[in-house]
Motif scaffolding. Structure first.
Motif, PDB file in Angstrom:
ATOM      1  N   ILE A 126       1.195  -1.069   0.273  1.00  0.00           N
ATOM      2  CA  ILE A 126       0.262  -0.358   0.034  1.00  0.00           C
ATOM      3  C   ILE A 126       0.525   0.720  -0.160  1.00  0.00           C
ATOM      4  CG2 ILE A 126      -1.807   1.478   1.142  1.00  0.00           C
ATOM      5  CD1 ILE A 126      -2.631  -1.457   2.161  1.00  0.00           C
ATOM      6  N   THR A 127       0.623   2.154  -1.003  1.00  0.00           N
ATOM      7  CA  THR A 127       1.280   3.608  -0.851  1.00  0.00           C
ATOM      8  C   THR A 127      -0.030   4.792  -0.723  1.00  0.00           C
ATOM      9  OG1 THR A 127       3.067   2.447  -2.234  1.00  0.00           O
ATOM     10  CG2 THR A 127       2.369   5.133  -2.267  1.00  0.00           C
ATOM     11  N   HIS A 128       0.410   5.529   0.536  1.00  0.00           N
ATOM     12  CA  HIS A 128      -0.322   6.501   1.081  1.00  0.00           C
ATOM     13  C   HIS A 128       0.388   7.983   1.463  1.00  0.00           C
ATOM     14  CE1 HIS A 128      -4.049   8.670   1.779  1.00  0.00           C
ATOM     15  NE2 HIS A 128      -5.075   7.523   1.364  1.00  0.00           N
TER      16      HIS A 128
ATOM     17  N   MET B 196       2.391   7.942  -6.179  1.00  0.00           N
ATOM     18  CA  MET B 196       2.677   6.157  -6.210  1.00  0.00           C
ATOM     19  C   MET B 196       3.967   6.088  -5.779  1.00  0.00           C
ATOM     20  SD  MET B 196       1.784   4.604  -9.751  1.00  0.00           S
ATOM     21  CE  MET B 196       1.570   2.527  -8.631  1.00  0.00           C
ATOM     22  N   GLN B 197       3.890   4.805  -4.883  1.00  0.00           N
ATOM     23  CA  GLN B 197       5.497   4.725  -4.841  1.00  0.00           C
ATOM     24  C   GLN B 197       6.706   4.109  -6.707  1.00  0.00           C
ATOM     25  OE1 GLN B 197       6.207   1.077  -2.599  1.00  0.00           O
ATOM     26  NE2 GLN B 197       8.470   1.596  -1.484  1.00  0.00           N
ATOM     27  N   LEU B 198       7.930   4.514  -6.442  1.00  0.00           N
ATOM     28  CA  LEU B 198       8.434   3.822  -7.691  1.00  0.00           C
ATOM     29  C   LEU B 198       8.650   2.251  -7.947  1.00  0.00           C
ATOM     30  CD1 LEU B 198      10.538   7.331  -9.350  1.00  0.00           C
ATOM     31  CD2 LEU B 198       7.592   6.538  -9.706  1.00  0.00           C
ATOM     32  N   ALA B 199       8.728   0.969  -9.010  1.00  0.00           N
ATOM     33  CA  ALA B 199       9.357   0.256  -8.344  1.00  0.00           C
ATOM     34  C   ALA B 199      10.684  -0.033  -8.291  1.00  0.00           C
ATOM     35  CB  ALA B 199       9.517  -0.449  -9.707  1.00  0.00           C
TER      36      ALA B 199
ATOM     37  N   ALA C 208      10.985   1.012   1.417  1.00  0.00           N
ATOM     38  CA  ALA C 208       9.257   1.487   2.150  1.00  0.00           C
ATOM     39  C   ALA C 208      10.767   2.045   3.114  1.00  0.00           C
ATOM     40  CB  ALA C 208       9.147  -0.273   3.061  1.00  0.00           C
ATOM     41  N   THR C 209       9.423   2.498   3.058  1.00  0.00           N
ATOM     42  CA  THR C 209       9.325   3.928   4.962  1.00  0.00           C
ATOM     43  C   THR C 209       9.128   3.162   6.343  1.00  0.00           C
ATOM     44  OG1 THR C 209       6.633   3.731   4.678  1.00  0.00           O
ATOM     45  CG2 THR C 209       8.098   5.241   2.985  1.00  0.00           C
ATOM     46  N   PRO C 210       9.932   3.416   7.319  1.00  0.00           N
ATOM     47  CA  PRO C 210       9.614   3.102   8.447  1.00  0.00           C
ATOM     48  C   PRO C 210       7.711   2.948   8.975  1.00  0.00           C
ATOM     49  CG  PRO C 210      11.189   4.720   8.347  1.00  0.00           C
ATOM     50  CD  PRO C 210       9.869   4.604   7.029  1.00  0.00           C
ATOM     51  N   ARG C 211       7.760   2.215   9.992  1.00  0.00           N
ATOM     52  CA  ARG C 211       6.027   1.788   9.631  1.00  0.00           C
ATOM     53  C   ARG C 211       4.992   2.708   9.697  1.00  0.00           C
ATOM     54  NH1 ARG C 211       4.386  -2.746  13.895  1.00  0.00           N
ATOM     55  NH2 ARG C 211       2.078  -3.371  12.831  1.00  0.00           N
TER      56      ARG C 211
ATOM     57  N   GLU D 188       4.447   0.616   2.298  1.00  0.00           N
ATOM     58  CA  GLU D 188       4.900  -0.751   2.536  1.00  0.00           C
ATOM     59  C   GLU D 188       5.075  -1.959   1.639  1.00  0.00           C
ATOM     60  OE1 GLU D 188       1.001  -1.992   3.715  1.00  0.00           O
ATOM     61  OE2 GLU D 188       0.702  -0.194   5.823  1.00  0.00           O
ATOM     62  N   SER D 189       6.466  -1.735   1.180  1.00  0.00           N
ATOM     63  CA  SER D 189       6.622  -2.308  -0.647  1.00  0.00           C
ATOM     64  C   SER D 189       7.287  -3.634   0.850  1.00  0.00           C
ATOM     65  CB  SER D 189       7.490  -1.553  -1.119  1.00  0.00           C
ATOM     66  OG  SER D 189       8.300  -1.078  -0.674  1.00  0.00           O
ATOM     67  N   LYS D 190       8.676  -4.538   0.597  1.00  0.00           N
ATOM     68  CA  LYS D 190       9.119  -5.133   0.491  1.00  0.00           C
ATOM     69  C   LYS D 190       9.547  -5.842  -0.272  1.00  0.00           C
ATOM     70  CE  LYS D 190       5.551  -7.900   3.321  1.00  0.00           C
ATOM     71  NZ  LYS D 190       4.583  -9.068   4.174  1.00  0.00           N
ATOM     72  N   ASN D 191      11.597  -6.086   0.106  1.00  0.00           N
ATOM     73  CA  ASN D 191      12.269  -6.353  -0.826  1.00  0.00           C
ATOM     74  C   ASN D 191      12.463  -7.348  -0.557  1.00  0.00           C
ATOM     75  OD1 ASN D 191      15.423  -6.862  -1.580  1.00  0.00           O
ATOM     76  ND2 ASN D 191      16.373  -5.013  -1.388  1.00  0.00           N
TER      77      ASN D 191
END
Length: 517
Positions: A95-97, A111-114, A118-121, A268-271
């Motif tokens: 989720i990107t907000h 929106m987040q780029l590919a 992620a950002t901190p919580r 909230e992306s994940k590596n």
């Protein structure tokens, strides 16, 4: 009257002969009937685009798409497999907000780029600043500490959010020309602003990250209403986002006027570390010449600003539909029919280049390959790609295609070989007769190519259905042709750009381990 009657009679006779020739070929007639009466394109599009979604290399959705395609083919009685060709940086979009929280509250279109971190919580909340116009790289180095803790805007402020066609329709010629001149001056000034930092658009975000910036904010407008192009991030620790032109412009003006806007980014992306990457290959085995191949080709991956509907969901479902139809009406071809759904085309034709490297036994025995990649439109152009005798065999095969389809197609023979752009070029460089089925625009470059608006609703299914018919008939004719296609190359013309004689492109190695830090 005496001259007119024989002329009309001859026309009617020729028309009847052509019609009879087409009617008496049951395979061609059954291809057309199956495509029109039992099309699976809409359901394929829904399952691939709405349910699975975008197919960025290295993401779980890309793997899901590969597995879905294999299962679809097997359900149609077609052998299919996923072939690993390398590995890529694994990443999963969450989720990107993005919200402006000062001087007022507003949710932003962003929106987040590919592959962005992620950002901190709790997200990142910071003040926005604009990349400064410095004198030179030394001055930029002195400025860099000012970026610490800030969100840095590194895209130009657009003077208008209206596309040029809208200006042409409503503005006075003088006003339109004035806008264009002002925009061109701004674009030149912004290029110089970036150049004077000593970095480029790829390395600048990394320099800002090292200086302690809280994040990178861009707006990559595509010159259409509400459309931005969405690519990848160049940062490793801080978020990179794209903001729609309308909101970006508002924020830019606020910074310029001293309003000190602040935004909050929640991403909230994940590596996922390194993950394997694949091509999906499906096959209908030949009965008389199984070691010769007719291929269909379309890249499977996409950028993930939207769902990759016209780049290249339409090419994908078109080729799947052609294979489904061929399996049903032509299950015992003379030559083996293959389809390649390539991974990582968007990062440099990596899937198809890997296939060419890994399967020389197939490449050297390709009768013909047909690739489609440039949008939802009906095919309107086919080039001979520099193969001297391409007209001889492509002309024969196209003669079996209904006139209502071929009447839209312009051909150029022998043409010149494509050096890149899409996956057919990987095969052309290796000397295989590979051809691009190039489509009508439908404003592809502005509105759907790599954008946040490349979605199912942009598909023109009548055009895609015609393209599936075209591809299936071409494959059938190429498979049945008693002659093996010539690979003789034409003498290439002088380059209009350099004035020197053009040379045949050479195969380029695939990037088999990509997207790494």
């Amino acid at each position: 009257m005496k001259k007119t009657l024989p002329y009309l009679f001859i026309l009617l006779l020729l028309s009847s002969s052509l019609s009879f020739a087409q009617e008496r070929n049951p395979v061609v007639e059954n291809i057309i009937k199956e495509a029109n009466e039992n099309s699976q394109l809409e359901i394929l599009g829904h399952e691939l685009l709405d349910v699975i979604g975008p197919r960025l290399v290295g993401t779980p959705q890309m793997q899901q798409a590969h597995d879905w395609a294999v299962n679809k083919y097997k359900g149609w009685g077609i052998t299919a497999r996923n072939e690993q060709w390398g590995e890529w940086r694994g990443w999963q979009r969450g989720i990107t907000h993005v919200d402006m929280v000062h001087p007022r509250v507003r949710t932003l279109e962003a929106m987040q780029l590919a592959w962005s971190p992620a950002t901190p919580r709790r997200g990142v909340t910071a003040e926005l600043i604009i990349l400064p116009d410095v004198q030179d790289s030394a001055a930029f180095q002195r400025w860099l500490p000012s970026a610490k803790g800030k969100l840095v805007m590194i895209s130009m402020y657009q003077p208008t959010g209206r596309p040029d066609y809208n200006w042409e329709k409503f503005a006075t010629p003088e006003s339109f020309e004035k806008m264009k001149q002002e925009r061109e001056a701004q674009e030149q000034a912004w290029r110089e602003r970036i150049s004077k930092t000593g970095y480029n658009i790829r390395t600048l975000p990394q320099a800002l990250e090292r200086a302690g910036a809280a994040g990178i904010v861009t707006s990559n407008w595509s010159r259409g209403f509400g459309v931005n192009k969405i690519f990848g991030a160049y940062t490793n620790k801080i978020p990179s986002i794209d903001v729609a032109l309308e909101d970006y412009g508002m924020l830019y003006r606020m910074v310029e006027h001293g309003d000190k806007p602040q935004i909050k980014i929640q991403a909230e992306s994940k590596n996922l570390g390194n993950v394997p990457t694949f091509n999906t290959i499906a096959e209908i085995r030949g009965t008389e010449k199984p070691e010769e191949y007719v291929m269909l080709s379309a890249h499977f991956d996409s950028w993930d600003g939207a769902t990759g509907a016209t780049d290249n969901g339409t090419g994908t479902i078109m080729m799947m539909e052609a294979m489904r139809i061929l399996q049903k009406v032509y299950p015992n071809p003379k030559r083996t029919i293959l389809v390649g759904h390539w991974g990582s085309e968007e990062q440099g034709l990596n899937g198809s280049r890997s296939f060419v490297e890994d399967h020389p036994e197939i490449v050297q025995n390709i009768q013909a390959l047909f690739n489609q990649d440039n949008g939802t439109g009906r095919v309107v152009n086919i080039s001979g790609q520099g193969f001297l005798h391409a007209y001889d065999y492509l002309g024969r095969w196209l003669s079996a295609v209904p006139r209502e389809i071929t009447s839209e197609i312009e051909t150029s023979f022998p043409g010149t070989p494509g050096g890149g752009g899409s996956d057919y070029a990987s095969f052309v460089a290796a000397g295989a007769p590979a051809f691009s089925l190039s489509s009508l625009s439908w404003d592809y470059g502005t509105y759907t190519w790599h954008t946040n608006r490349d979605t199912y609703d942009k598909i023109v299914f009548d055009d895609v259905r015609n393209n599936a018919i075209l591809a299936a008939i071409l494959v059938y004719m190429a498979s049945e042709d008693p002659e093996t296609t010539s690979r003789e190359r034409s003498v290439l013309p002088l380059s209009p750009r350099t004035g020197e004689q053009m040379v045949w492109p050479t195969p380029r190695p695939a990037t088999r381990k990509g997207g790494q830090d």
